[in-house]
Structure formats: C-alpha cells, structure tokens
Design a protein around this motif. Structure first.
Motif, PDB file in Angstrom:
ATOM      1  N   ARG A   1      42.182  48.872  38.066  1.00  0.00           N
ATOM      2  CA  ARG A   1      41.665  47.549  38.417  1.00  0.00           C
ATOM      3  C   ARG A   1      41.112  46.838  37.178  1.00  0.00           C
ATOM      4  O   ARG A   1      40.437  47.441  36.364  1.00  0.00           O
ATOM      5  CB  ARG A   1      40.576  47.674  39.496  1.00  0.00           C
ATOM      6  CG  ARG A   1      41.055  48.245  40.824  1.00  0.00           C
ATOM      7  CD  ARG A   1      42.191  47.451  41.451  1.00  0.00           C
ATOM      8  NE  ARG A   1      41.937  46.047  41.645  1.00  0.00           N
ATOM      9  CZ  ARG A   1      41.430  45.504  42.757  1.00  0.00           C
ATOM     10  NH1 ARG A   1      41.146  46.279  43.785  1.00  0.00           N
ATOM     11  NH2 ARG A   1      41.244  44.214  42.863  1.00  0.00           N
ATOM     12  N   GLY A   2      41.438  45.568  37.053  1.00  0.00           N
ATOM     13  CA  GLY A   2      41.018  44.798  35.872  1.00  0.00           C
ATOM     14  C   GLY A   2      41.935  45.002  34.671  1.00  0.00           C
ATOM     15  O   GLY A   2      41.661  44.514  33.580  1.00  0.00           O
ATOM     16  N   GLY A   3      43.070  45.699  34.894  1.00  0.00           N
ATOM     17  CA  GLY A   3      43.909  46.143  33.772  1.00  0.00           C
ATOM     18  C   GLY A   3      44.732  45.073  33.071  1.00  0.00           C
ATOM     19  O   GLY A   3      45.340  45.354  32.032  1.00  0.00           O
ATOM     20  N   SER A   4      44.751  43.833  33.585  1.00  0.00           N
ATOM     21  CA  SER A   4      45.523  42.792  32.884  1.00  0.00           C
ATOM     22  C   SER A   4      44.957  42.504  31.494  1.00  0.00           C
ATOM     23  O   SER A   4      45.695  42.099  30.591  1.00  0.00           O
ATOM     24  CB  SER A   4      45.530  41.491  33.691  1.00  0.00           C
ATOM     25  OG  SER A   4      46.138  41.705  34.925  1.00  0.00           O
TER      26      SER A   4
ATOM     27  N   PHE B   1      48.765  44.092  34.180  1.00  0.00           N
ATOM     28  CA  PHE B   1      48.289  45.209  35.020  1.00  0.00           C
ATOM     29  C   PHE B   1      49.362  46.233  35.362  1.00  0.00           C
ATOM     30  O   PHE B   1      49.102  47.144  36.127  1.00  0.00           O
ATOM     31  CB  PHE B   1      47.682  44.552  36.279  1.00  0.00           C
ATOM     32  CG  PHE B   1      47.267  45.364  37.450  1.00  0.00           C
ATOM     33  CD1 PHE B   1      46.287  46.353  37.339  1.00  0.00           C
ATOM     34  CD2 PHE B   1      47.801  45.118  38.710  1.00  0.00           C
ATOM     35  CE1 PHE B   1      45.860  47.055  38.469  1.00  0.00           C
ATOM     36  CE2 PHE B   1      47.381  45.811  39.844  1.00  0.00           C
ATOM     37  CZ  PHE B   1      46.405  46.789  39.712  1.00  0.00           C
TER      38      PHE B   1
ATOM     39  N   SER C   1      46.870  37.636  35.821  1.00  0.00           N
ATOM     40  CA  SER C   1      46.465  38.527  36.916  1.00  0.00           C
ATOM     41  C   SER C   1      47.016  37.954  38.213  1.00  0.00           C
ATOM     42  O   SER C   1      47.510  36.827  38.240  1.00  0.00           O
ATOM     43  CB  SER C   1      44.945  38.549  37.050  1.00  0.00           C
ATOM     44  OG  SER C   1      44.348  39.161  35.957  1.00  0.00           O
ATOM     45  N   ALA C   2      46.849  38.716  39.284  1.00  0.00           N
ATOM     46  CA  ALA C   2      47.246  38.227  40.607  1.00  0.00           C
ATOM     47  C   ALA C   2      46.314  37.096  41.038  1.00  0.00           C
ATOM     48  O   ALA C   2      45.167  37.024  40.604  1.00  0.00           O
ATOM     49  CB  ALA C   2      47.175  39.374  41.599  1.00  0.00           C
TER      50      ALA C   2
ATOM     51  N   GLU D   1      50.847  40.321  40.721  1.00  0.00           N
ATOM     52  CA  GLU D   1      51.023  39.688  39.408  1.00  0.00           C
ATOM     53  C   GLU D   1      52.411  39.055  39.285  1.00  0.00           C
ATOM     54  O   GLU D   1      52.601  38.092  38.533  1.00  0.00           O
ATOM     55  CB  GLU D   1      50.819  40.726  38.300  1.00  0.00           C
ATOM     56  CG  GLU D   1      49.375  40.896  37.812  1.00  0.00           C
ATOM     57  CD  GLU D   1      48.403  41.509  38.795  1.00  0.00           C
ATOM     58  OE1 GLU D   1      48.854  42.025  39.833  1.00  0.00           O
ATOM     59  OE2 GLU D   1      47.183  41.470  38.540  1.00  0.00           O
TER      60      GLU D   1
ATOM     61  N   THR E   1      44.925  41.233  45.016  1.00  0.00           N
ATOM     62  CA  THR E   1      45.020  42.702  44.890  1.00  0.00           C
ATOM     63  C   THR E   1      44.160  43.388  45.946  1.00  0.00           C
ATOM     64  O   THR E   1      44.596  44.374  46.570  1.00  0.00           O
ATOM     65  CB  THR E   1      44.597  43.155  43.463  1.00  0.00           C
ATOM     66  OG1 THR E   1      45.279  42.324  42.525  1.00  0.00           O
ATOM     67  CG2 THR E   1      44.953  44.607  43.214  1.00  0.00           C
TER      68      THR E   1
HETATM   69  N1  ASP Z   1      44.981  42.147  39.789  1.00  0.00           N
HETATM   70  C1  ASP Z   1      44.387  43.363  39.266  1.00  0.00           C
HETATM   71  C2  ASP Z   1      42.993  43.541  39.856  1.00  0.00           C
HETATM   72  O1  ASP Z   1      42.569  42.751  40.685  1.00  0.00           O
HETATM   73  C3  ASP Z   1      44.384  43.400  37.771  1.00  0.00           C
HETATM   74  C4  ASP Z   1      43.548  42.343  37.072  1.00  0.00           C
HETATM   75  O2  ASP Z   1      43.095  41.386  37.703  1.00  0.00           O
HETATM   76  O3  ASP Z   1      43.332  42.478  35.855  1.00  0.00           O
HETATM   77  O4  ASP Z   1      42.338  44.492  39.529  1.00  0.00           O
END
Ligand code: ASP
Ligand code: ADP
Ligand code: MG
Length: 406
Positions: free
Chosen positions: A150-153, A136, A41-42, A74, A47
């Motif tokens: 969001r959260g897609g990694s 992501f 992830s970033a 990312e 993000t």
């Molecule tokens: N960087 C993206 C987010 O903050 C994806 C991730 O963290 O999975 O949503």
C-alpha cells in the motif's frame, strides 16, 4: 533532453476534473522542454474498495488474484489520463507496470522491484509522447502481476526516475510538503523546506504516509532528490535530499504516528534457549515483519513475550503462532489491535540527553499510558491506546517545540 518523473496520488486523480488538471500540468512541463513521465495511483479510495470486494468473496483472498485485482485501480487512472492528454492534443501513451518494464520478485502484496528495463519508455519519450505509467505494480519472471504494498506508487516513481536517469523525482499529493507532524492531526505543524533521507526514511517507516518508505530508501541509495509538493497549488514543497546541513538541524525533526499496529503476547513461555527463535522463525517464513519485541524478566523459569505486527497481518500472525505456542508449551497467545505507535524522530537526538524523559513526561501529562517502548539512535517510539493518538501527537509536537522552527 531532461527527463522528469512526476507521481500523482489517489486524491490528486480522484475525478475527471482532477485528471484533466494533471494532464494540463504535464503538457506545461513538456512545453518547458522536458521529457515527461507521469506515474499515477488509483483514483481516490479505489484500492480500499477493491480490497473490500475481495473480502466479500473470501475471508482470505488468494494473494496472486488479489494483486491482479488491485493492479486494475491504477490501470483505470493511467488510461483515463492518457485519454485526457490525447483529447487536449498532446501525444501520450499509457503503460501498465509490466509494459513499462518493471520486474519484481514474486512476494505478492509486497513485491520488491528487481530491475527496470526502460527501453519502451525511452522509445515513447523519443517519439514526443508524455508517458503515463500505472503505479504500485510490476511483473514476475513468470509473468504474474504483483503489487508493491500500500502506498507503493511512490516507489514506482522513484525507481523509474533512477532507471531513466531523471534529475529529480516529483511526488504530488494533497498536502504541500512534508510537515513536522501530520497536518491533519496537528494544525500547528510546520512545513519543512528540506529533509535528509535518513530522517525522512525513519518518519516514513514509522507511519508518516506522505512517502512510501521504500521510495525514500531507493532515493537514498541512488542519491535521487525527491520533491514532495501539492498537486493543486504552486508552493515550493519539501526537498528530500542528502545535502542537509548537520548543524542547521533541529534535534527533533518530526512526530510520526501509525494506526496499523497490533500487539501479540505469548503468555507463560518456558524461559529456555530456542523459544524466541521458534516463534520468530515461523513469522519470518510467513513473510510477516515483526516490529517492537519485549521479553519480560522470567519468574520461576516462565516469561511473557510481546511483539507488534502490522494490524493487517494480525490474523495471519495468530494462525502461524498457534501451533508454535503448543509446541513450545506456552500457556496461550493473546492479541490487541486497538493500538497506535507514536514516534519522535531526529538525527540530532543521538548526541543529546533527556529526549526519552521529555517524551514520557509529555505523554504522562496528557494522561496517556505507554504500553511498549523502543528506541534507536534517531527515534523513540511508544505504543499507546489508539484512541489517544491525536492527543499524543499534539502533546509531543508542543513539548518538543516543533511549531517554533529550527
Ligand atoms: N493505490 C495504492 C494504494 O492505495 C497504491 C498507491 O496509492 O500508492 O495503496
Ligand atoms: P497520496 O494519495 O497522494 O499518495 P497519501 O494519503 O498517501 O497521499 O499521503 C498524503 C497524506 O499524508 C496527507 O494527506 C497527510 O494527512 C499524511 N501525512 C502524514 N504525516 C505527514 C507529514 N509529516 N507531512 C505531510 N503529510 C503527512
Ligand atoms: Mg501515498
């Protein structure tokens, strides 16, 4: 040779030392004889920072450009990790989602993976490299960059594990597994050794952000076991899989909460066929998902219709609804974004009576008003005042005796 896919979240790659820690762990896995793919992830809250920057130049950032911008977070962490690995003497290569062969549809900010061409990754692994993939993100058939939500990694990692034929997918994060409730809100929350896909999917969909719900969905469909564990320690974590024994399960498995909730009420709606369809068609065309829907009993042919959407979609939803409200001759449309959703989840609940009553009593005793209720076979959800979220989650955790174990 066995392939392992590991994913590290934002807090696990938040600074140079943490990136070096991830690099060392990847080298250890390679030394154990595995082919290693790492999805990142970033860094930290990058993000969020990029979203804020875009909002400073536009109230409604163009979706294509925003996805391209967010994908850069990312790219930074994945290139830094490859640089760290090379400096430690390991062979490594960083790949963007597009370079890794991740093809998506063109729905910006919530794109779905259509397929993965794993040839480049296999080629690099066969050359003895540790492959680092930016999470992501993907690319459309028109070569535009997309993001997965969001959260897609997590979803990138599970999809890659499936496409590469890995045995398991390992998700490393800042907690050491999946708990009976968010351990940041409930200190007594208990770590689960294992959980079935169905219950994990419900918890994730209802706001437990430890896993992206689409990652769990993919895991279930392709029977990919997912291990959730700490990036920092060596404790065993939680295995999400399909073989959890039915009878060993507690009736209530966990409590989820979600602050990304807003309520919209269309007031004074003429109660006649086609009205709900006009409202929800317009939202569907704008790609806005609607959650809880409640229509009041009508009085003299007039009713109110209330539904919830993600808070991040509220502005767009109100814009889409306004002309519909006029065309169906409703009185007005009002919204409230200071709400939260709390849910009790467990597949054992479907065969047991009294769970809804127990939930409502626990909230009542904690002095919490319920605004809306929805139920399904494996969950009961209440919409409440956002300020009461912690109290509600703690009260429910206690009422269902989740601290006591199975
Ligand atoms: N960087 C993206 C987010 O903050 C994806 C991730 O963290 O999975 O949503
Ligand atoms: P990452 O950046 O590693 O993807 P996230 O912040 O997305 O991490 O997810 C981890 C967080 O999820 C934890 O810090 C925790 O506060 C939260 N969380 C919510 N519900 C749960 C739960 N049931 N079990 C564990 N963590 C949870
Ligand atoms: Mg996450």
């Amino acid at each position: 040779m066995a392939i392992v896919v590991r994913k590290y979240g934002g807090s696990s790659v938040a600074d140079a030392d943490k990136i070096k820690n991830v690099a060392r762990r990847a080298i250890e896995a390679q030394e154990e004889g595995k082919q290693v793919v790492v999805v990142v992830s970033a860094m930290g809250k990058t993000t969020d920072g990029l979203v804020k920057l875009a909002q400073q130049v536009s109230d409604e950032p163009d979706e294509r450009e925003l996805d391209f911008l967010l994908s850069t977070g990312e790219i930074v962490s994945c290139t830094l990790l490859a640089i760290a690995l090379k400096a430690m003497g390991a062979k490594s290569v960083s790949l963007s989602g597009a370079q890794a062969g991740i093809k998506t549809d063109a729905v910006h900010s919530r794109a779905r993976i259509l397929g993965i061409d794993p040839r480049r990754i296999h080629k690099e692994l066969d050359r003895g490299k540790i492959v680092i993939v930016a999470g992501f993100q993907g690319i459309t058939d028109k070569m535009d960059i997309t993001t997965l939500g969001r959260g897609g990694s997590d979803t990138t990692a599970v999809a890659l594990a499936i496409a590469l034929g890995a045995d398991t997918c390992e998700i490393y994060t800042d907690v050491d597994g999946v708990y009976t409730a968010d351990p940041r809100l409930v200190p007594e929350a208990r770590k689960l050794d294992e959980i079935g896909y169905e219950e994990m999917l419900e918890l994730a969909s209802l706001g437990s952000k430890v896993m992206h719900s689409r990652a769990v969905e993919l895991g279930e469909v392709y029977k990919m076991p997912i291990l959730v564990a700490s990036s920092f320690g060596n404790s065993p974590g939680t295995l999400i899989h399909g073989g959890v024994s039915m009878e060993a399960r507690n009736k209530v498995r966990g409590i989820a909460h979600d602050l990304n909730v807003a309520k919209v009420t269309v007031v004074g709606v003429p109660d006649k066929p086609g009205v709900a369809s006009a409202i929800f068609d317009s939202l569907a065309k704008a790609n806005i998902s609607v959650d809880t829907i409640v229509q009041n009993a009508s009085i003299k042919g007039i009713t109110d219709l209330t539904f919830t959407v993600a808070r991040t979609d509220l502005k767009k939803a109100m814009k889409v609804i306004e002309p519909v409200v006029k065309s169906i001759k409703a009185k007005e449309c009002v919204s409230d974004s200071k709400l939260a959703k709390v849910s009790v989840v467990g597949s054992g609940m479907q065969t047991a009576a009294g769970y809804a009553a127990m939930m409502f009593r626990a909230l009542y005793e904690a002095g919490i008003n319920i605004e809306l209720i929805t139920t399904s076979e494996i969950k009961i959800t209440c919409i409440i005042d956002e300020a009461k979220t912690s109290d509600a989650v703690r009260a429910l955790h206690k009422a269902f005796e989740l601290d006591k174990g199975v």
